[in-house]
Scaffold this motif. Sequence first.
Motif, PDB file in Angstrom:
ATOM      1  N   ALA A 204       0.853 -17.384 -15.961  1.00  0.00           N
ATOM      2  CA  ALA A 204       0.279 -16.040 -15.973  1.00  0.00           C
ATOM      3  C   ALA A 204       0.629 -15.296 -14.700  1.00  0.00           C
ATOM      4  CB  ALA A 204      -1.236 -16.127 -16.141  1.00  0.00           C
ATOM      5  N   GLY A 205       0.567 -15.979 -13.549  1.00  0.00           N
ATOM      6  CA  GLY A 205       0.935 -15.336 -12.292  1.00  0.00           C
ATOM      7  C   GLY A 205       2.402 -14.959 -12.235  1.00  0.00           C
ATOM      8  N   LEU A 206       3.256 -15.801 -12.778  1.00  0.00           N
ATOM      9  CA  LEU A 206       4.686 -15.484 -12.811  1.00  0.00           C
ATOM     10  C   LEU A 206       4.971 -14.288 -13.705  1.00  0.00           C
ATOM     11  CD1 LEU A 206       6.238 -19.061 -13.006  1.00  0.00           C
ATOM     12  CD2 LEU A 206       6.620 -17.395 -11.172  1.00  0.00           C
ATOM     13  N   ALA A 207       4.346 -14.262 -14.871  1.00  0.00           N
ATOM     14  CA  ALA A 207       4.585 -13.154 -15.796  1.00  0.00           C
ATOM     15  C   ALA A 207       4.111 -11.831 -15.221  1.00  0.00           C
ATOM     16  CB  ALA A 207       3.880 -13.430 -17.120  1.00  0.00           C
ATOM     17  N   LEU A 301       9.563 -23.583 -10.918  1.00  0.00           N
ATOM     18  CA  LEU A 301      11.004 -23.805 -10.947  1.00  0.00           C
ATOM     19  C   LEU A 301      11.538 -23.772 -12.381  1.00  0.00           C
ATOM     20  CD1 LEU A 301      11.369 -26.623  -8.258  1.00  0.00           C
ATOM     21  CD2 LEU A 301      11.810 -24.169  -8.014  1.00  0.00           C
ATOM     22  N   GLY A 302      10.780 -24.355 -13.317  1.00  0.00           N
ATOM     23  CA  GLY A 302      11.229 -24.326 -14.704  1.00  0.00           C
ATOM     24  C   GLY A 302      11.204 -22.941 -15.299  1.00  0.00           C
ATOM     25  N   GLU A 303      10.129 -22.164 -14.996  1.00  0.00           N
ATOM     26  CA  GLU A 303      10.039 -20.820 -15.543  1.00  0.00           C
ATOM     27  C   GLU A 303      11.090 -19.896 -14.933  1.00  0.00           C
ATOM     28  OE1 GLU A 303       7.991 -19.510 -17.990  1.00  0.00           O
ATOM     29  OE2 GLU A 303       7.636 -21.633 -18.390  1.00  0.00           O
ATOM     30  N   LEU A 304      11.374 -20.063 -13.640  1.00  0.00           N
ATOM     31  CA  LEU A 304      12.375 -19.191 -13.002  1.00  0.00           C
ATOM     32  C   LEU A 304      13.766 -19.427 -13.567  1.00  0.00           C
ATOM     33  CD1 LEU A 304      11.256 -19.212  -9.256  1.00  0.00           C
ATOM     34  CD2 LEU A 304      10.964 -17.405 -10.949  1.00  0.00           C
ATOM     35  N   LYS A 305      14.059 -20.651 -13.929  1.00  0.00           N
ATOM     36  CA  LYS A 305      15.375 -20.908 -14.538  1.00  0.00           C
ATOM     37  C   LYS A 305      15.520 -20.193 -15.870  1.00  0.00           C
ATOM     38  CE  LYS A 305      16.250 -25.390 -12.398  1.00  0.00           C
ATOM     39  NZ  LYS A 305      16.440 -26.856 -12.616  1.00  0.00           N
ATOM     40  N   ARG A 306      14.412 -20.083 -16.615  1.00  0.00           N
ATOM     41  CA  ARG A 306      14.478 -19.393 -17.900  1.00  0.00           C
ATOM     42  C   ARG A 306      14.336 -17.879 -17.731  1.00  0.00           C
ATOM     43  NH1 ARG A 306      11.494 -24.071 -19.458  1.00  0.00           N
ATOM     44  NH2 ARG A 306       9.523 -23.031 -18.965  1.00  0.00           N
ATOM     45  N   MET A 307      13.631 -17.487 -16.669  1.00  0.00           N
ATOM     46  CA  MET A 307      13.356 -16.065 -16.485  1.00  0.00           C
ATOM     47  C   MET A 307      14.547 -15.310 -15.926  1.00  0.00           C
ATOM     48  SD  MET A 307      10.401 -14.355 -14.055  1.00  0.00           S
ATOM     49  CE  MET A 307       9.130 -15.371 -14.780  1.00  0.00           C
ATOM     50  N   LEU A 308      15.270 -15.906 -14.993  1.00  0.00           N
ATOM     51  CA  LEU A 308      16.324 -15.186 -14.267  1.00  0.00           C
ATOM     52  C   LEU A 308      17.699 -15.761 -14.592  1.00  0.00           C
ATOM     53  CD1 LEU A 308      14.459 -15.008 -10.861  1.00  0.00           C
ATOM     54  CD2 LEU A 308      14.596 -13.246 -12.623  1.00  0.00           C
TER      55      LEU A 308
END
Length: 308
Positions: A204-207, A301-308
Amino acid sequence: MSAATNPAPKPTPNRAGRPPSDLQLAADASARFLPWALAVMVFLAALALAGALALDGTVSSWRQGVSSRLTVQLADRPGGPAMAQRLEAALAALRATPGVRRAEALGRADVESLLRPWLGDAAAGAGLPLPGVIDVELDPTASLSVAALAAQLERAAPGARLDDPKPWLDQLVRLARLLQGLGLSIVLLVGLAMAAMVIFATRAGLAARRGTIELLHLIGAEDAYVARQFQRHVSRLAFLGGSGGWLGAAIILLLIQLLASNVGSGLLPGFSLAWWHWLLLLLLPLSAQVLAVITARLTVLGELKRML
């Protein structure tokens, strides 16, 4: 301007001395529930683990105090041989049996104290006929047939009944081990639920900060830089929640231990925690904090790989 020629931003520490956060995670309202949820999780895990540890001590005391003991009971027989004569015959047979380390007849006061939880204090002065009781201690290294000993006692003192606690002790031990496994399973499930809550809060914080994170990457910030900010934030929240939950559980456990020590009837097993049990319980909030930090880092780290 390319990311390769621009180093990651290095803002100065704030007035509180804490490392700064470009993401302003402290103002995130979506993560305010996390310390409370972690406090409840640590509280439940501490109670479950304490129960499992206390059961372990209870089982050990049962094995030490009961496994090598037998009890002989002689019911009063009006018109038959005197109780003292029957007790002497049973004691002689027991002491002559290899494998019996000690055999002692209990006095009337000791028998009354054993019956008091069931008959009450008034039964002691009522003049009721009491059975003769012999406490038998066995040699743990010797092999002794309980059935053969019972037959020998019946010949020496007709009506003597030999009580072997091992069958029901084995059942109690199996039940205690089952409850211990249940307690440890609860601790494991609580850990999984804790990790799931951290993942949810981190995502939620990343989004909510996707645009800010993209901007940080444009000026040279690496994924590890962003992950460290989430780690520090989650670590602080986990410390607050874990400490609060552990403190609440410690107060409850001390109250239970105090109340259990005042129960002198002997009908219930005691609840006590050794000093090393408390050391293990102290590891719970630390383990919760480490689990939260590792979970937050891997999630970022996992979300950033999918996000960017």
